[in-house]
Write an enzyme that holds these catalytic residues in place. Structure first.
Site, short mmCIF file in Angstrom:
data_model
loop_
_atom_site.label_atom_id
_atom_site.label_comp_id
_atom_site.label_asym_id
_atom_site.label_seq_id
_atom_site.Cartn_x
_atom_site.Cartn_y
_atom_site.Cartn_z
N GLU A 232 8.32 32.45 9.54
CA GLU A 232 9.20 33.57 9.20
C GLU A 232 8.38 34.84 8.94
OE1 GLU A 232 10.43 35.54 5.39
OE2 GLU A 232 11.03 33.43 5.22
N GLU B 151 -0.89 35.91 6.80
CA GLU B 151 0.39 35.59 6.18
C GLU B 151 0.45 34.16 5.65
OE1 GLU B 151 2.91 37.78 5.64
OE2 GLU B 151 1.45 39.24 6.36
N GLU C 86 2.28 33.30 -2.65
CA GLU C 86 3.70 33.35 -3.01
C GLU C 86 4.15 32.01 -3.59
OE1 GLU C 86 8.13 33.62 -0.97
OE2 GLU C 86 6.37 34.08 0.25
#
Length: 1037
Positions: free
Chosen positions: A108, A181, A206
């Site tokens: 994503e 990422e 994250e």
């Protein structure tokens, strides 16, 4: 963005977000609405490669649903035509990982880093500054990935659609983007091969931040254990210990399998023409694919033949150190497939009856038992997996009470089967649905998309799901035919259900240490497998990534709006002000509220003694929940549900628009109701103001525990906000009060109060606050309703105000200085009753001197939340407009690169608040002092003017996308009511924003952001930090 499960909004939440029927710009037809025009489509009609399969009116939601399928690929499409200017698009893929490497989540992120048509780095974030979007994001749930955006501008819609389509179907998926990422091994200092290799990556950090939250840990394990056989048994967002097992090749393969039109669901909403959407989607994406048979179906979970139990561990609550009451237990039951729409609707309502409010059986049995502090995470009906589940339990208990809680749950189920539910409670729930079908907001398209996502993902019928009127009628009929309808459901799903999980979670003092040790072992394992050649390649790749991140990017390939596309003027909001019952101003705003009346009252706090201020948030939290007049707290809750959409009170610190050292303090009371219930709602407010039950000790203790638990649980998700509030504490007189009301000081105070053996000293403070607050001396009110409702509303509000007492005349302001400031009319064209205006009583302190304070809140998080605040200029100052543009410019052109791309934090940026505080922040950040250095570099970058006029124009687009965000009818005039901002003032500020240029940005950078130029405050939430511990200028808390 990762959602733990991606929970579908419950029916009542869906309806709360119902959108406004705002007057839209006409497209091709002026005499009909978008919903009417869509009804002209016919089943079998072919449009741009699509065939219509269904056209259905959904009158309860004022829309027409059009279902289509793509002829060449089988892609499914749902268009909801509605007279709403805030148009939305989303494309959704069923993504079903079989391990916890986080592949759908990292994918994503990575597809948004560049595509064939738009190969520049990070087009998604760049479009935030080339668009007037009202929403842009992407979500990874347990079994789907979703890419939505919304905008009010037709050209912008086409631009964003082009970027989203190319990102989803034709991404570059470059290895360096995967490294950035997802995860990578890289030297701690990329340019120095002598520094140790460590794990880096945005998603990696994250997810470390996500699992610093004990509620997330519990929720994730609950899903994994309840569904142990397929995709729900893994962490779709990624387990930080598993993420480093994902390879770039696996990422690309996952995209090939899952991101195909045959596995896609397209959704559009609003008043833009369907044909244009279909043409663009077909030509730019779908025409380039052939149909396949995707193998992404999630099989049904095999039901168990007997219940199961598990225990897990988590980190201790750092805000309740030493307390043994840190255990959580929940009992969960597998429910039917969510595609059985009426059964899901019934179980959703049944869940609300079981757990919703003080009259519900589980609230009485569990919350009021005194065993714990609040319900366990994921309480109630959860419809985000193929089969739903219901969960109930307690957190904040001692380990010895685990079995006691489970026994209470079993006994409560038996009692419900025997007694059922009171008719009034069922009617209150159905009334809430009726009210919420009329209530209007501005994000209805987004809410509808979220509501149908899970059901549609598993081939359920999204249109049937939206027919709430049919479901309510069927529900009533079932109750009429079988009065024990709901009791039988309880017996079937909660008494006889063997697929029952009991999950308990207890704190381990060494939890964080063990997690860190496992990460260290994983790192050693990875590094030990590296050859010298591998290490050399890692070093070189790290330098290559750093070079790429530091290189200025040519984004000219991306579509963009221009500043000239922004509307030059604001629409006028018609307002009227009348003095009611003597001298209480009431602001009336006639709006298309669809038969709903919205009432607000603001009461000033400037007479309140300082020692009572910390208890105002608690007073607000419990005021509408303790009972009033002849009603005890259960009866009051019932009346609130039967007659209103909710009644709330919340503390506010409102800035003055002309001076930083002046502010207004008070409490905002809010509620709404169907017009027929307005007298009842206002009578409830009269009783709450005049006769609140502020001596109800037993229930007060229950509410205190729940409030403290909710505040504590919210810290890991909102650390950047707490850091920012703390950092601004000593910059303005209002800052200290803001920290008192909503900062870490408030969280810690509430935890202390919740643990008090004798709570009566706190309870005795409530009548003292009431004396200063609940009267009409320092009050103003507002009403938003249709013109036809205004006469009735005026009478009801006047009756309420006349019922109120006045405070004693000897109550003097407790603040150093209180000044009265006249608020101008809302707009030059607005009518007013007798030309009335209202005044704001503002607090000021001429002796105030801003000073720097640096605070480190020690919390056992594996990541940091960093905030730095700067005192700048008030709203009406010319510099305020420049600083607002500057914040967006610094975020897009410097801080995003430094903090997220290079630093690996999940988020970071700059913002300017209405109170003139300029904030730099980071979120889920592996760094702390390094980030503070990045803030210094950002200021130097801005002062040196290393940006172009094109960058300034893009920042303006970003600012105006927020300034011109749609406003619901219920909220029109709110800026005027709360802040005293008239349309003329907002238009003047708008002109100032348009006038900002490159030189003015350099000027304000030098004026405010340089060291010694303006007072700064710093705050950090996170783990121990050696550098900070050695620095005496920091306060460690």
């Amino acid at each position: 963005m990762w959602r733990c499960g991606g929970q579908r909004p419950q029916v009542l939440r869906l309806l709360r977000d119902r959108c406004s029927s705002t007057k839209a710009k006409a497209w091709r037809w002026k005499s009909t609405t978008a919903a009417d025009r869509a009804l002209q489509h016919e089943v079998g009609q072919k449009i741009h490669g699509f065939t219509i399969s269904q056209v259905t009116s959904v009158p309860e939601l004022s829309l027409t649903a059009v279902k289509l399928s793509h002829d060449g690929t089988g892609a499914r499409y749902l268009h909801l035509a509605r007279e709403d200017t805030n148009n939305l698009f989303s494309v959704q893929f069923r993504t079903t990982p079989r391990d916890s490497t986080g592949v759908p989540h990292i994918l994503e992120h990575t597809v948004l880093c560049g595509s064939q048509k738009y190969p520049c780095r990070d087009p998604f974030f760049k479009m935030l500054n080339r668009s007037l979007s009202t929403f842009m994001n992407a979500f990874t749930a347990s079994d789907y990935t979703l890419y939505p955006f919304s905008t009010q501008n037709p050209k912008d819609f086409q631009n964003l659609l082009s970027v989203y389509l190319d990102a989803a179907f034709f991404p570059c998926l470059r290895e360096l983007d995967f490294w950035q990422e997802g995860w990578r091994l890289e030297h701690e200092t990329p340019s120095d091969p002598q520094t140790p290799l460590i794990f880096k990556g945005v998603v990696f950090n994250e997810m470390k931040g996500v699992f610093a939250d004990n509620e997330r840990i519990f929720s994730q394990h609950l899903q994994n254990r309840l569904f142990p056989e397929h995709t729900y048994s893994v962490v779709s967002g990624g387990d930080p210990l598993c993420i480093p097992d994902l390879t770039w090749e696996q990422l690309k393969q996952f995209h090939t399998i899952h991101y195909h039109p045959s596995n896609a669901l397209f959704f559009t909403y609003g008043n833009f023409p369907l044909e244009q959407h279909l043409k663009q989607i077909h030509e730019e994406a779908l025409s380039k694919f052939q149909k396949i048979e995707p193998s992404t179906t999630v099989p049904s979970q095999k039901p168990w033949d007997k219940p199961r139990e598990f225990q897990i561990t988590c980190g201790p609550d750092s805000l309740a150190s030493g307390s043994p009451k840190q255990v959580t237990v929940g009992v969960s039951f597998l429910l039917p497939d969510i595609t059985d729409i009426f059964e899901a609707f019934t179980l959703n309502l049944l869940s609300s009856l079981l757990i919703g409010g003080p009259n519900s059986p589980f609230y009485k049995a569990l919350i009021e038992s005194g065993l714990g502090t609040d319900f366990s995470p994921d309480v109630g009906y959860n419809g985000y997996t193929r089969e739903a589940f219901f969960s109930v339990g307690l957190q904040g208990i001692v380990e010895e009470d685990i079995q006691t809680v489970c026994d209470i749950i079993d006994r409560t189920v038996d009692a419900v089967i025997q007694k059922g539910f009171e008719d009034d409670r069922i009617e209150a729930l159905l009334h809430k649905i009726e009210l919420q079908m009329k209530h209007q907001s501005v994000s209805f398209g987004l809410t509808l998309m979220s509501y149908i996502a899970s059901c549609w993902n598993h081939d359920g019928d999204p249109v049937e799901l939206l027919k709430l009127g049919n479901q309510v009628a069927q529900f009533r009929q079932c109750l009429k035919e079988n009065p024990k309808f709901l009791q039988e459901k309880v017996k079937q799903y909660f008494k006889k259900n063997q697929h029952k999980l009991t999950l308990s979670m207890k704190p381990d003092d060494k939890y964080s240490e063990k997690q860190a040790q496992m990460e260290t072992e994983k790192l050693k394992q990875k590094v030990s497998c590296l050859s010298p050649k591998d290490k050399k390649q890692i070093y070189e790749k790290g330098l290559e990534l750093l070079t790429q991140q530091s290189k200025s990017q040519d984004a000219s390939c991306l579509p963009t709006l221009k500043v000239s596309d922004i509307e030059p003027t604001l629409p006028v909001t018609e307002l009227a002000v009348a003095l009611t019952a003597g001298d209480v101003p009431v602001l009336y705003c006639a709006q298309p509220t669809n038969g709903v009346v919205y009432f607000r009252a603001f009461a000033g706090l400037h007479t309140l003694p300082e020692e009572l201020q910390p208890y105002v948030p608690l007073f607000c939290s419990v005021l509408t929940k303790l009972g009033c007049g002849a009603l005890d707290y259960r009866e009051q809750a019932q009346q609130v549900e039967l007659k209103t959409g909710g009644m709330t009170a919340s503390p506010h610190v409102l800035p003055d628009h002309t001076h930083l050292d002046t502010y207004e303090q008070g409490v905002l009371f809010s509620s709404f109701c169907l017009d027929r219930n307005l007298p009842d709602m206002m009578h409830l407010w009269s009783e709450i103001f005049n006769n609140p039950h502020l001596e109800e000790e037993e229930h007060f203790r229950v509410l205190v525990k729940m409030t403290a638990q909710e505040l504590s649980n919210g810290v890991p998700d909102s650390g950047h906000l707490y850091a920012s509030i703390r950092a601004s504490r000593t910059l303005t007189p209002a800052g200290d009060l803001q920290e008192t009301f909503s900062g870490m000081d408030q969280v810690r105070l509430m935890k202390r109060v919740a643990e008090m053996a004798d709570i009566r000293p706190v309870l005795r403070k409530l009548p003292c606050i009431k004396k200063h607050l609940l009267n009409c001396d320092n009050m103003r009110c507002s009403v938003n309703a249709t013109p036809q409702q205004m006469s009735q509303a005026e009478k009801a509000v006047e009756k309420f105000i006349r019922s109120l007492g006045q405070s004693k005349s000897d109550q003097k302001p407790m603040c150093p200085n209180v000044v009265e400031k006249l608020v101008p009319h809302g707009s030059s064209g607005s009518a007013s009753f007798g030309g009335s205006q209202f005044t704001r009583r503002l607090v000021t302190d001429p002796t105030f001197k801003p000073c720097q304070m640096k605070t480190h809140f020690l919390l056992p998080f594996p990541v940091n939340f960093v905030g730095e605040c700067v005192r700048t200029a008030p709203y009406t100052d010319l510099d305020h407009a420049s600083l607002k543009i500057l914040a967006h410019l610094m975020t897009a052109k410097f801080l995003h690169t430094e903090i997220r791309e290079k630093g690996g934090a999940y988020g970071g940026g700059a913002k300017l608040s209405r109170d003139g505080i300029f904030t730099l922040y980071s979120y889920r950040d592996p760094h702390s002092t390094e980030t503070l250095q990045s803030f210094v570099k950002a200021a130097e970058w801005a002062k040196s003017g290393r940006f172009l006029q094109q960058d300034v124009d893009e920042a303006k687009l970003s600012v105006f996308s927020a300034v011109d965000a749609p406003v619901a009818p219920s909220d029109k005039g709110l800026d005027h009511f709360l802040y005293g901002l008239s349309d003329e003032m907002k238009q003047a500020h708008r002109a100032q924003l348009f006038a900002v240029h490159r030189d003015s940005l350099i000027d304000v950078s030098n004026k405010y952001l340089g060291i010694g130029k303006s007072t700064h405050g710093l705050a950090l939430l996170g783990p121990e930090n050696v550098k900070i511990a050695k620095d005496p200028s920091w306060i460690i808390r």
